[in-house]
Design an enzyme around this catalytic site. Sequence first.
Site, PDB file in Angstrom:
ATOM      1  N   HIS A  63       7.292   7.331 -73.161  1.00 27.35           N
ATOM      2  CA  HIS A  63       8.713   7.064 -72.950  1.00 27.35           C
ATOM      3  C   HIS A  63       9.352   6.373 -74.151  1.00 27.35           C
ATOM      4  O   HIS A  63      10.396   5.748 -74.009  1.00 27.35           O
ATOM      5  CB  HIS A  63       8.896   6.179 -71.709  1.00 27.35           C
ATOM      6  CG  HIS A  63       8.521   6.877 -70.435  1.00 27.35           C
ATOM      7  ND1 HIS A  63       7.928   6.253 -69.379  1.00 27.35           N
ATOM      8  CD2 HIS A  63       8.647   8.167 -70.059  1.00 27.35           C
ATOM      9  CE1 HIS A  63       7.716   7.112 -68.393  1.00 27.35           C
ATOM     10  NE2 HIS A  63       8.131   8.291 -68.788  1.00 27.35           N
ATOM     11  N   HIS A  64       8.706   6.467 -75.331  1.00 28.29           N
ATOM     12  CA  HIS A  64       9.284   5.754 -76.481  1.00 28.29           C
ATOM     13  C   HIS A  64      10.642   6.335 -76.854  1.00 28.29           C
ATOM     14  O   HIS A  64      11.452   5.679 -77.483  1.00 28.29           O
ATOM     15  CB  HIS A  64       8.339   5.792 -77.689  1.00 28.29           C
ATOM     16  CG  HIS A  64       8.225   7.149 -78.311  1.00 28.29           C
ATOM     17  ND1 HIS A  64       7.537   8.182 -77.737  1.00 28.29           N
ATOM     18  CD2 HIS A  64       8.756   7.655 -79.451  1.00 28.29           C
ATOM     19  CE1 HIS A  64       7.637   9.258 -78.507  1.00 28.29           C
ATOM     20  NE2 HIS A  64       8.370   8.957 -79.541  1.00 28.29           N
ATOM     21  N   LYS A  69      10.002  15.578 -72.769  1.00 26.52           N
ATOM     22  CA  LYS A  69      10.221  17.027 -72.850  1.00 26.52           C
ATOM     23  C   LYS A  69       8.890  17.747 -72.880  1.00 26.52           C
ATOM     24  O   LYS A  69       7.950  17.316 -73.542  1.00 26.52           O
ATOM     25  CB  LYS A  69      10.981  17.286 -74.166  1.00 26.52           C
ATOM     26  CG  LYS A  69      11.460  18.682 -74.363  1.00 26.52           C
ATOM     27  CD  LYS A  69      12.888  18.836 -73.872  1.00 26.52           C
ATOM     28  CE  LYS A  69      13.345  20.268 -73.827  1.00 26.52           C
ATOM     29  NZ  LYS A  69      12.710  21.069 -72.785  1.00 26.52           N
ATOM     30  N   LYS A  93       4.000  16.326 -81.324  1.00 27.42           N
ATOM     31  CA  LYS A  93       4.738  17.466 -81.889  1.00 27.42           C
ATOM     32  C   LYS A  93       6.204  17.100 -82.139  1.00 27.42           C
ATOM     33  O   LYS A  93       6.754  17.361 -83.203  1.00 27.42           O
ATOM     34  CB  LYS A  93       4.659  18.603 -80.875  1.00 27.42           C
ATOM     35  CG  LYS A  93       5.107  19.945 -81.364  1.00 27.42           C
ATOM     36  CD  LYS A  93       5.039  20.964 -80.233  1.00 27.42           C
ATOM     37  CE  LYS A  93       3.634  21.079 -79.655  1.00 27.42           C
ATOM     38  NZ  LYS A  93       3.573  22.087 -78.567  1.00 27.42           N
ATOM     39  N   ASP A  98      10.554  15.625 -85.916  1.00 27.81           N
ATOM     40  CA  ASP A  98      11.741  14.772 -85.731  1.00 27.81           C
ATOM     41  C   ASP A  98      12.681  15.274 -84.640  1.00 27.81           C
ATOM     42  O   ASP A  98      13.905  15.324 -84.830  1.00 27.81           O
ATOM     43  CB  ASP A  98      12.518  14.632 -87.057  1.00 27.81           C
ATOM     44  CG  ASP A  98      11.734  13.844 -88.082  1.00 27.81           C
ATOM     45  OD1 ASP A  98      11.125  12.841 -87.702  1.00 27.81           O
ATOM     46  OD2 ASP A  98      11.710  14.259 -89.264  1.00 27.81           O
ATOM     47  N   LYS A 105       4.636  17.279 -69.841  1.00 24.92           N
ATOM     48  CA  LYS A 105       4.189  18.645 -69.538  1.00 24.92           C
ATOM     49  C   LYS A 105       4.071  18.796 -68.036  1.00 24.92           C
ATOM     50  O   LYS A 105       3.795  17.822 -67.329  1.00 24.92           O
ATOM     51  CB  LYS A 105       2.815  18.918 -70.180  1.00 24.92           C
ATOM     52  CG  LYS A 105       2.528  20.383 -70.362  1.00 24.92           C
ATOM     53  CD  LYS A 105       3.257  20.945 -71.566  1.00 24.92           C
ATOM     54  CE  LYS A 105       3.045  22.403 -71.760  1.00 24.92           C
ATOM     55  NZ  LYS A 105       3.587  22.841 -73.058  1.00 24.92           N
ATOM     56  N   SER A 360      14.757  24.074 -78.099  1.00 27.01           N
ATOM     57  CA  SER A 360      15.071  23.442 -76.800  1.00 27.01           C
ATOM     58  C   SER A 360      15.970  22.220 -77.024  1.00 27.01           C
ATOM     59  O   SER A 360      16.882  21.954 -76.243  1.00 27.01           O
ATOM     60  CB  SER A 360      13.793  22.990 -76.102  1.00 27.01           C
ATOM     61  OG  SER A 360      13.223  24.041 -75.369  1.00 27.01           O
TER      62      SER A 360
HETATM   63  P1  NAD Z   1       2.637  33.875 -72.200  1.00 31.91           P
HETATM   64  O1  NAD Z   1       2.227  33.708 -70.788  1.00 31.91           O
HETATM   65  O2  NAD Z   1       3.976  34.443 -72.496  1.00 31.91           O
HETATM   66  O3  NAD Z   1       1.567  34.757 -73.026  1.00 31.91           O
HETATM   67  C1  NAD Z   1       0.216  34.482 -73.127  1.00 31.91           C
HETATM   68  C2  NAD Z   1      -0.522  35.802 -73.357  1.00 31.91           C
HETATM   69  O4  NAD Z   1      -1.888  35.536 -73.651  1.00 31.91           O
HETATM   70  C3  NAD Z   1      -0.497  36.709 -72.114  1.00 31.91           C
HETATM   71  O5  NAD Z   1      -0.047  38.001 -72.511  1.00 31.91           O
HETATM   72  C4  NAD Z   1      -1.954  36.722 -71.636  1.00 31.91           C
HETATM   73  O6  NAD Z   1      -2.317  37.942 -71.034  1.00 31.91           O
HETATM   74  C5  NAD Z   1      -2.698  36.498 -72.947  1.00 31.91           C
HETATM   75  N1  NAD Z   1      -4.044  35.937 -72.802  1.00 31.91           N
HETATM   76  C6  NAD Z   1      -4.470  34.949 -71.990  1.00 31.91           C
HETATM   77  N2  NAD Z   1      -5.767  34.684 -72.175  1.00 31.91           N
HETATM   78  C7  NAD Z   1      -6.201  35.539 -73.133  1.00 31.91           C
HETATM   79  C8  NAD Z   1      -7.445  35.760 -73.769  1.00 31.91           C
HETATM   80  N3  NAD Z   1      -8.527  35.038 -73.452  1.00 31.91           N
HETATM   81  N4  NAD Z   1      -7.522  36.725 -74.715  1.00 31.91           N
HETATM   82  C9  NAD Z   1      -6.441  37.442 -75.052  1.00 31.91           C
HETATM   83  N5  NAD Z   1      -5.230  37.277 -74.486  1.00 31.91           N
HETATM   84  C10 NAD Z   1      -5.098  36.336 -73.541  1.00 31.91           C
HETATM   85  O7  NAD Z   1       2.469  32.414 -72.835  1.00 31.91           O
HETATM   86  P2  NAD Z   1       3.204  31.836 -74.135  1.00 31.91           P
HETATM   87  O8  NAD Z   1       4.453  31.166 -73.682  1.00 31.91           O
HETATM   88  O9  NAD Z   1       3.243  32.862 -75.196  1.00 31.91           O
HETATM   89  O10 NAD Z   1       2.200  30.666 -74.518  1.00 31.91           O
HETATM   90  C11 NAD Z   1       1.024  30.910 -75.308  1.00 31.91           C
HETATM   91  C12 NAD Z   1       0.552  29.598 -75.923  1.00 31.91           C
HETATM   92  O11 NAD Z   1       1.598  29.046 -76.725  1.00 31.91           O
HETATM   93  C13 NAD Z   1       0.174  28.506 -74.919  1.00 31.91           C
HETATM   94  O12 NAD Z   1      -0.869  27.729 -75.457  1.00 31.91           O
HETATM   95  C14 NAD Z   1       1.435  27.669 -74.843  1.00 31.91           C
HETATM   96  O13 NAD Z   1       1.192  26.344 -74.415  1.00 31.91           O
HETATM   97  C15 NAD Z   1       1.875  27.713 -76.300  1.00 31.91           C
HETATM   98  N6  NAD Z   1       3.290  27.400 -76.507  1.00 31.91           N
HETATM   99  C16 NAD Z   1       4.269  28.114 -75.892  1.00 31.91           C
HETATM  100  C17 NAD Z   1       5.601  27.799 -76.128  1.00 31.91           C
HETATM  101  C18 NAD Z   1       6.728  28.607 -75.539  1.00 31.91           C
HETATM  102  O14 NAD Z   1       7.875  28.372 -75.951  1.00 31.91           O
HETATM  103  N7  NAD Z   1       6.503  29.537 -74.652  1.00 31.91           N
HETATM  104  C19 NAD Z   1       5.927  26.729 -76.974  1.00 31.91           C
HETATM  105  C20 NAD Z   1       4.897  26.016 -77.622  1.00 31.91           C
HETATM  106  C21 NAD Z   1       3.588  26.374 -77.368  1.00 31.91           C
END
Ligand code: NAD
Length: 467
Positions: A63-64, A69, A93, A98, A105, A360
Amino acid sequence: MSDYKFFDQVNKAFDKAAKYTRFDKGLLEQMKFCNDVLHITFPLERDNGSIEVIHGWRVEHSHHKLPTKGGIRYSMTVNEDETMALAALMTYKCAVVDVPFGGAKGGIKIDPSKYSEAELERITRRYTFQLYKKNFIGPGSDVPAPDYGTSAREMGWVLDTYRQISSDINAEGCVTGKPIGQGGIRGRTEATGRGVFFGVQEACSNKEDMKAIGLDPGIEGKTFVVQGLGNVGFHAAKYLIEGGAKMVGVAEMDGSIYSDNGIDLAKLMEYKNETGGVVGFEGTKTLENNAAVLEAECDILVPAALENQLKESNAPNIKAKIIAEAANGPTTSEAHEIMKERGALIIPDNFLNAGGVTVSYFEWLKNIQHVRFGRMEKRFEENSFRRILSVIETISERKFTDQELQFLAHGAGEEELVDSGLQDTMVNSYNEINEIRKKHDVDLRTAAFISAINKVGGLYERMGIFP
Ligand code: NAD
């Protein structure tokens, strides 16, 4: 998943970096722990009338800065440890790039493919209601966003539920990643992948760093493999290809494919939409399983699925020179050391996938300001440009064509401003952590943690947030 503990993994990286900072042990401990952990359960009535108990979490790590988010994940991997780790990563992150938020989460332990749209809507609305009751959502307290397994659709349901129970004038700012028609911002859907591209591009533009790993500078001509063609993986791949890189391998749930000649992303997405997977796509060879392509020959490996993918067992076989961590926590600390030892450049998650939270932040600003970026100045800018161009025409006696005028006198709208803000953030943050890396002779992950600890710790010191 054996004894893998994601939160411990994040803390290991934190501890490694903390040695390079000036803060005392107590303050460092305070920074590491999660301020609030909420575990909720509620009943879901399935379409067939049966009742199922749903488990969900929301963790506010720090909460700093407020609001906190972080995304909401729908996956069978969700548990308290995972949500705590992801919330902590959000704190670091946001500090690295910044963005003035604390980290949080959320997650629900479900496989969304097993539920109807109506069931998913009921789950999302009930989860939001529970968050509201416990004060874990609000434009000034805690603001969710999409993550693995969720998208703008779910964020629209979150907003609609929140609006029904709150009369907050800033209600639209209670969640980001919403559909544009519900107060979302242009560029949010592609933001994380776009940010991955800007980060990799900046790393590749550094001649000295590229020479150190035996690669030519620039993205052009580099080969890459992507794991997970979801939101982040697809957009990262799209922009890397537009930048001149060649996609040679892809992993999805059903398996992995490889082709030296490159894989056509648009056609592959069509194929994936039709068949539900990537295996069997024309002109590619199918590898033995979906982890095999991680070990394939390529310059850049983009893990964009889930955590704990590059580990002690496969790290010695990974050939990529650049590991671009688009997912959160794809590399275990053991794998990190193995790949670093081999000389790979690991661009860490707590910097590289920060494009999502950056945009965001822009969306939240738009919501609490109640005005679209560019609305006030776009026309004014265009008129100013036209006046300058008409002076140039008079002096040079050269008339611009309509096409030239349109190009040169174009005022920036929301899309352009978001993209330029995102690029600026990723480029500046990369150079900031790269400087720290050189100064302390550490890797980029440790440098990113040093940067985050210094920023968060510095704030604690200045504010003296102790009861
Ligand atoms: P998503 O659900 O849109 O896509 C993930 C994809 O990975 C899916 O198509 C799924 O079928 C595939 N997948 C899952 N396990 C797999 C495996 N073992 N081998 C191959 N493919 C596999 O999710 P996303 O939003 O793209 O998020 C992906 C990663 O990015 C996560 O770690 C998430 O925390 C991170 N992330 C997402 C966002 C965002 O804005 N969506 C932001 C920062 C970080």
